[in-house]
Design a protein around this motif. Structure first.
Motif, PDB file in Angstrom:
ATOM      1  N   ASN A 179      41.137 -26.825  31.810  1.00 45.91           N
ATOM      2  CA  ASN A 179      40.644 -25.783  32.717  1.00 45.91           C
ATOM      3  C   ASN A 179      39.221 -26.037  33.204  1.00 45.91           C
ATOM      4  OD1 ASN A 179      43.028 -24.392  32.775  1.00 45.91           O
ATOM      5  ND2 ASN A 179      42.457 -22.920  31.203  1.00 45.91           N
ATOM      6  N   PRO A 180      38.250 -26.274  32.314  1.00 49.75           N
ATOM      7  CA  PRO A 180      36.889 -26.532  32.824  1.00 49.75           C
ATOM      8  C   PRO A 180      36.785 -27.829  33.602  1.00 49.75           C
ATOM      9  CG  PRO A 180      36.984 -26.855  30.440  1.00 49.75           C
ATOM     10  CD  PRO A 180      38.280 -26.238  30.837  1.00 49.75           C
ATOM     11  N   ILE A 181      37.563 -28.853  33.212  1.00 49.25           N
ATOM     12  CA  ILE A 181      37.526 -30.131  33.939  1.00 49.25           C
ATOM     13  C   ILE A 181      38.025 -29.942  35.367  1.00 49.25           C
ATOM     14  CG2 ILE A 181      38.476 -32.466  34.043  1.00 49.25           C
ATOM     15  CD1 ILE A 181      38.568 -32.443  30.989  1.00 49.25           C
ATOM     16  N   ILE A 182      39.147 -29.231  35.516  1.00 49.63           N
ATOM     17  CA  ILE A 182      39.694 -28.966  36.845  1.00 49.63           C
ATOM     18  C   ILE A 182      38.719 -28.131  37.673  1.00 49.63           C
ATOM     19  CG2 ILE A 182      41.548 -27.787  38.095  1.00 49.63           C
ATOM     20  CD1 ILE A 182      43.408 -28.528  35.779  1.00 49.63           C
ATOM     21  N   ALA A 183      38.078 -27.155  37.019  1.00 47.65           N
ATOM     22  CA  ALA A 183      37.104 -26.316  37.726  1.00 47.65           C
ATOM     23  C   ALA A 183      35.944 -27.146  38.265  1.00 47.65           C
ATOM     24  CB  ALA A 183      36.587 -25.222  36.791  1.00 47.65           C
ATOM     25  N   VAL A 184      35.453 -28.084  37.460  1.00 48.80           N
ATOM     26  CA  VAL A 184      34.344 -28.949  37.902  1.00 48.80           C
ATOM     27  C   VAL A 184      34.785 -29.849  39.055  1.00 48.80           C
ATOM     28  CG1 VAL A 184      32.845 -30.853  37.209  1.00 48.80           C
ATOM     29  CG2 VAL A 184      33.157 -28.901  35.685  1.00 48.80           C
ATOM     30  N   ILE A 185      35.998 -30.401  38.960  1.00 48.90           N
ATOM     31  CA  ILE A 185      36.514 -31.262  40.033  1.00 48.90           C
ATOM     32  C   ILE A 185      36.621 -30.482  41.343  1.00 48.90           C
ATOM     33  CG2 ILE A 185      38.532 -32.556  40.834  1.00 48.90           C
ATOM     34  CD1 ILE A 185      39.021 -33.364  37.924  1.00 48.90           C
ATOM     35  N   ILE A 186      37.143 -29.262  41.273  1.00 47.87           N
ATOM     36  CA  ILE A 186      37.249 -28.428  42.476  1.00 47.87           C
ATOM     37  C   ILE A 186      35.867 -28.133  43.046  1.00 47.87           C
ATOM     38  CG2 ILE A 186      37.937 -26.156  43.333  1.00 47.87           C
ATOM     39  CD1 ILE A 186      40.247 -26.218  41.345  1.00 47.87           C
ATOM     40  N   ALA A 187      34.901 -27.861  42.142  1.00 50.55           N
ATOM     41  CA  ALA A 187      33.534 -27.579  42.597  1.00 50.55           C
ATOM     42  C   ALA A 187      32.941 -28.782  43.325  1.00 50.55           C
ATOM     43  CB  ALA A 187      32.663 -27.192  41.402  1.00 50.55           C
ATOM     44  N   PHE A 188      33.183 -29.986  42.795  1.00 55.94           N
ATOM     45  CA  PHE A 188      32.682 -31.198  43.456  1.00 55.94           C
ATOM     46  C   PHE A 188      33.355 -31.400  44.818  1.00 55.94           C
ATOM     47  CE2 PHE A 188      30.833 -32.514  39.403  1.00 55.94           C
ATOM     48  CZ  PHE A 188      29.693 -33.170  39.840  1.00 55.94           C
ATOM     49  N   ILE A 189      34.639 -31.137  44.889  1.00 56.76           N
ATOM     50  CA  ILE A 189      35.348 -31.291  46.163  1.00 56.76           C
ATOM     51  C   ILE A 189      34.805 -30.310  47.200  1.00 56.76           C
ATOM     52  CG2 ILE A 189      37.574 -31.015  47.312  1.00 56.76           C
ATOM     53  CD1 ILE A 189      38.896 -32.003  44.727  1.00 56.76           C
ATOM     54  N   MET A 190      34.637 -29.052  46.805  1.00 53.48           N
ATOM     55  CA  MET A 190      34.123 -28.053  47.735  1.00 53.48           C
ATOM     56  C   MET A 190      32.695 -28.379  48.158  1.00 53.48           C
ATOM     57  SD  MET A 190      36.641 -26.110  48.209  1.00 53.48           S
ATOM     58  CE  MET A 190      35.817 -24.839  49.154  1.00 53.48           C
ATOM     59  N   GLY A 191      31.876 -28.817  47.179  1.00 53.70           N
ATOM     60  CA  GLY A 191      30.511 -29.209  47.520  1.00 53.70           C
ATOM     61  C   GLY A 191      30.482 -30.384  48.475  1.00 53.70           C
ATOM     62  N   GLY A 192      31.373 -31.358  48.252  1.00 54.66           N
ATOM     63  CA  GLY A 192      31.449 -32.507  49.142  1.00 54.66           C
ATOM     64  C   GLY A 192      31.852 -32.116  50.547  1.00 54.66           C
ATOM     65  N   LEU A 193      32.773 -31.148  50.660  1.00 55.84           N
ATOM     66  CA  LEU A 193      33.174 -30.675  51.977  1.00 55.84           C
ATOM     67  C   LEU A 193      32.009 -30.013  52.719  1.00 55.84           C
ATOM     68  CD1 LEU A 193      36.711 -29.172  51.180  1.00 55.84           C
ATOM     69  CD2 LEU A 193      36.202 -31.278  52.423  1.00 55.84           C
ATOM     70  N   VAL A 194      31.222 -29.249  51.984  1.00 51.44           N
ATOM     71  CA  VAL A 194      30.054 -28.601  52.599  1.00 51.44           C
ATOM     72  C   VAL A 194      29.068 -29.650  53.098  1.00 51.44           C
ATOM     73  CG1 VAL A 194      28.050 -27.127  52.158  1.00 51.44           C
ATOM     74  CG2 VAL A 194      30.291 -26.488  51.251  1.00 51.44           C
ATOM     75  N   VAL A 195      28.820 -30.688  52.287  1.00 51.95           N
ATOM     76  CA  VAL A 195      27.909 -31.758  52.691  1.00 51.95           C
ATOM     77  C   VAL A 195      28.451 -32.488  53.915  1.00 51.95           C
ATOM     78  CG1 VAL A 195      26.881 -33.963  52.009  1.00 51.95           C
ATOM     79  CG2 VAL A 195      26.975 -32.070  50.372  1.00 51.95           C
ATOM     80  N   ALA A 196      29.754 -32.763  53.914  1.00 53.51           N
ATOM     81  CA  ALA A 196      30.369 -33.472  55.041  1.00 53.51           C
ATOM     82  C   ALA A 196      30.292 -32.650  56.324  1.00 53.51           C
ATOM     83  CB  ALA A 196      31.818 -33.814  54.712  1.00 53.51           C
ATOM     84  N   VAL A 197      30.577 -31.358  56.231  1.00 50.80           N
ATOM     85  CA  VAL A 197      30.502 -30.484  57.410  1.00 50.80           C
ATOM     86  C   VAL A 197      29.074 -30.414  57.937  1.00 50.80           C
ATOM     87  CG1 VAL A 197      30.739 -28.092  58.190  1.00 50.80           C
ATOM     88  CG2 VAL A 197      32.515 -29.120  56.768  1.00 50.80           C
ATOM     89  N   SER A 198      28.103 -30.513  57.033  1.00 50.11           N
ATOM     90  CA  SER A 198      26.689 -30.464  57.442  1.00 50.11           C
ATOM     91  C   SER A 198      26.213 -31.787  58.031  1.00 50.11           C
ATOM     92  CB  SER A 198      25.813 -30.094  56.242  1.00 50.11           C
ATOM     93  OG  SER A 198      26.215 -28.859  55.685  1.00 50.11           O
TER      94      SER A 198
END
Length: 269
Positions: free
Chosen positions: A15-34
């Motif tokens: 559960n925490p590992i998946i949560a961290v992976i999702i957080a990195f993916i979402m953060g990466g999307l924000v950086v890419a959109v910016s």
């Protein structure tokens, strides 16, 4: 039964590992959109956090108070009490530490450190206890009371650091007298890990932790089961504040050795 326990253990790890992976993916999307490069951003983040021994110690230093504040929120949230007053609780704890230094400055540092921690826990716990008390007795919203207490404690701390006996005289900024007890980074890290272990043990292996979780999941069922919800809310209110008080120990005893105005600004949020 054995397969069930294994599945729970695997889920507990994943559960925490998946949560961290999702957080990195979402953060990466924000950086890419910016318009940035997510890989370069995460590379810079990793180097800045773990690229050298000084970076690692700095990361640990900023992580430990956030962990304690996370525990402060978590233990209250499990009983349905939304603790958003950590900032005020930290300022209250810092006032207790500074006054303990002033009143008991002639004692050995080891004894003085224990008194300071007790004062920090007591005052921070009291500030967290007040919204819980008002919620259980007259039904007020704990979020509003806690946020108002945040402002009160910020202003009170600023006043005391300027005009009370704990103020460092002759300074152009609001600053306390020197806090003499010292704690090493290793001692602070070990203490935090021990606290986390005890917290997890209590929450997962004791009747108290089970009842607390039951209140958070279904307060109506918990009440019908004979659990005194008000009593638990008041208790976790004080414990949540105690965690907030402990959270500043590393900052004061390990880094600043003083209390200054605004040292905990927005840290609770």
């Amino acid at each position: 039964m054995k397969n069930t326990n294994t599945s729970r253990f695997v889920s507990y790890l994943l559960n925490p590992i998946i949560a961290v992976i999702i957080a990195f993916i979402m953060g990466g999307l924000v950086v890419a959109v910016s318009g940035g490069n997510p890989l370069q951003a995460y590379k810079a983040l990793f180097i800045g956090s773990f690229g050298s021994w000084s970076a690692i110690t700095r990361t640990i230093r900023f992580t430990l108070p956030i962990i304690m504040l996370g525990l402060s929120f978590a233990v209250c949230e499990r009983s349905g009490y939304f603790n958003i007053g950590q900032e005020g609780q930290m300022y209250a704890a810092s006032i207790g530490i500074a006054f303990a230094q002033y009143l008991f400055r002639d004692l050995p540092d080891g004894i003085l450190l224990i008194i300071m921690l007790a004062a920090a826990i007591l005052l921070a716990g009291l500030i967290c206890f007040i919204p819980a008390l008002l919620k259980t007795k007259i039904g007020t919203d704990e979020v509003i009371i806690a946020m108002l207490l945040n402002y009160i404690l910020v202003l009170l701390t600023n006043y005391l650091l300027l005009y009370s006996p704990i103020a460092e005289k002759g300074k152009s900024t609001a600053l306390s007298i020197e806090i003499t007890p010292r704690l090493s980074s290793l001692a602070i890290l070990v203490s935090a890990l021990v606290i986390i272990f005890i917290y997890q043990l209590v929450m997962s292996r004791t009747h108290w932790g089970f009842r607390l979780g039951l209140i958070g999941k279904n307060s109506v069922f918990a009440k019908l089961s004979g659990i005194d919800i008000a009593k638990f809310t008041l208790l976790v209110g004080f414990i949540g504040g105690a965690f907030s008080g402990i959270s500043i120990a590393g900052e004061i005893f390990g880094v600043y050795h003083r209390v200054y105005n605004g040292f905990a600004a927005n840290l609770g949020f």
